[in-house]
Design a protein around this motif. Sequence first.
Motif, PDB file in Angstrom:
ATOM      1  N   THR A 157      -3.396   0.691  -9.222  1.00  0.00           N
ATOM      2  CA  THR A 157      -3.819  -0.349  -8.292  1.00  0.00           C
ATOM      3  C   THR A 157      -4.213  -1.603  -9.053  1.00  0.00           C
ATOM      4  N   SER A 174      -3.189   4.671  -2.781  1.00  0.00           N
ATOM      5  CA  SER A 174      -4.225   5.507  -2.194  1.00  0.00           C
ATOM      6  C   SER A 174      -4.074   6.947  -2.664  1.00  0.00           C
ATOM      7  N   LEU A 187       0.853  -1.182   0.000  1.00  0.00           N
ATOM      8  CA  LEU A 187       0.000   0.000   0.000  1.00  0.00           C
ATOM      9  C   LEU A 187       0.890   1.233   0.000  1.00  0.00           C
ATOM     10  N   THR A 211      -1.471  -1.401  -4.172  1.00  0.00           N
ATOM     11  CA  THR A 211      -2.618  -0.549  -3.893  1.00  0.00           C
ATOM     12  C   THR A 211      -2.121   0.876  -3.693  1.00  0.00           C
ATOM     13  N   GLN A 268       0.136  -7.709  -4.852  1.00  0.00           N
ATOM     14  CA  GLN A 268      -0.866  -6.639  -4.857  1.00  0.00           C
ATOM     15  C   GLN A 268      -0.194  -5.286  -4.687  1.00  0.00           C
TER      16      GLN A 268
END
Length: 123
Positions: A91, A122, A11, A120, A118
């Motif tokens: 993402t 923001s 993230l 991601t 993954q």
Amino acid sequence: QVQLVESGGGLVQAGGSLRLSCAASKLTFSSVATGWFRQAPGKEREFVAAISPIGGSTDYADSAKGRFTISRDNAKNTVYLQINSLKPEDTAVYYCAARWGLYSRAGNEYAYWGQGTQVTVSS
């Protein structure tokens, strides 16, 4: 059997950077072209970047030009994807893949795939 293992996802805030890695085993790594693909939720898998077996030639999707850099270290059996200036639209699950011979933008031409990592972003 051949294994490709991705790592480095996570993230991150928009504008940040990540370096994804893909380590290969039980493969003559210098004989295979490698590619990165990604799949966002609800979307089809798409080509991101690819690199020739020795690393002398690369190819990028238009969406990846300028912010993504693919590289490889055959001594470490590893291919990398550096992503800068990350955007929320980056993402996705990122996959590495390998195929004998020249690289390709077509995912179905790759024989070996990793499990994905993954990413991601923001806003």
